[in-house]
Design a protein around this motif. Sequence first.
Motif, PDB file in Angstrom:
ATOM      1  N   GLY A 155       2.558  -1.643  -8.162  1.00 27.34           N
ATOM      2  CA  GLY A 155       3.373  -2.231  -7.107  1.00 27.34           C
ATOM      3  C   GLY A 155       2.627  -2.510  -5.821  1.00 27.34           C
ATOM      4  N   GLN A 166       2.844  -2.119   0.211  1.00 32.04           N
ATOM      5  CA  GLN A 166       3.751  -2.737  -0.762  1.00 32.04           C
ATOM      6  C   GLN A 166       4.802  -3.530  -0.009  1.00 32.04           C
ATOM      7  N   ASP A 168       8.582  -5.292  -0.605  1.00 31.91           N
ATOM      8  CA  ASP A 168       9.759  -5.454  -1.458  1.00 31.91           C
ATOM      9  C   ASP A 168      10.538  -6.674  -0.976  1.00 31.91           C
ATOM     10  N   THR A 174      15.402  -0.808  -0.543  1.00 28.51           N
ATOM     11  CA  THR A 174      14.305  -0.113  -1.209  1.00 28.51           C
ATOM     12  C   THR A 174      14.684   1.341  -1.486  1.00 28.51           C
ATOM     13  N   SER A 178      10.484   4.109  -4.911  1.00 29.15           N
ATOM     14  CA  SER A 178       9.442   3.161  -4.505  1.00 29.15           C
ATOM     15  C   SER A 178       8.607   3.730  -3.369  1.00 29.15           C
ATOM     16  N   CYS A 181       6.285   6.454  -4.820  1.00 32.61           N
ATOM     17  CA  CYS A 181       5.185   5.886  -5.608  1.00 32.61           C
ATOM     18  C   CYS A 181       4.088   5.339  -4.695  1.00 32.61           C
ATOM     19  N   SER A 197       9.942  -4.150   3.680  1.00 31.70           N
ATOM     20  CA  SER A 197      11.122  -4.493   2.868  1.00 31.70           C
ATOM     21  C   SER A 197      11.951  -5.554   3.579  1.00 31.70           C
TER      22      SER A 197
END
Length: 242
Positions: A155, A166, A168, A174, A178, A181, A197
């Motif tokens: 991701g 990351q 999203d 989110t 997530s 991770c 996000s």
Amino acid sequence: MGELVPVHCPSCGRRHAFTASAYPCACGAPVAPPLVTGAAVKPITHRTWAEEWVPVRCGACGREDHWPQPELGCPCGSVLRIPVRPSRAGAAPPLVPGAAAPDSAGRPPQEPPERPPFSPLTIRTAHDAVTAAALYLRWLGFTSVVQAEEPSPSGIDLRGPDLVAQVDPTTSATSPRSVECLWLNGLTASATSVFFSLAGYTDDALARADDVGLPLFTLDLTGTPQPVNGPAEELVASGAGR
């Protein structure tokens, strides 16, 4: 806004119409970098701080300041640096935010220079969201961050020598999974982890991010990130020197 110039991507052949963003001068007048019409552009493959800023003179008061180098994110994945007409020959590049440099007498400055305003990228696609996050991280001082060429199983959308991030782009908040991770990926890489996000975060995700000290940002469709927790606010205040 500045003048409209045609831009041809040398990587995929797409043609774009680009306008440089204008920022307010200290005198209040809007100032946009003067673009070179018809000049060849090249994809950015390596970044240095000096190349991130260009000297621009205000037409209203004559004041010269350094402004973000205009860039265009092409849908093919290339980030193109748009040539700017020089304000004057031999203009010195700005200092990295937080870095001290001696004056002519060898004395350090009393205060570090302020970070120039961020130039956002309008978000129309998921790829635009990743590009907008990359531009923001470079503005924060993570100048070597690059976008993943292909979707990563982990991701991770953006990487740098000391950063993993990351993005999203979905319409759902989110989840804490997530966030966890990404945090674990950052631990494994001994790097700062940052999450962006479009739809925000669940309450559990916000709580988990606060527990582990992971910066969370939201992205609106103008491409302007906003910090939503304490670690993100600290990152904005200190930049990459955190």
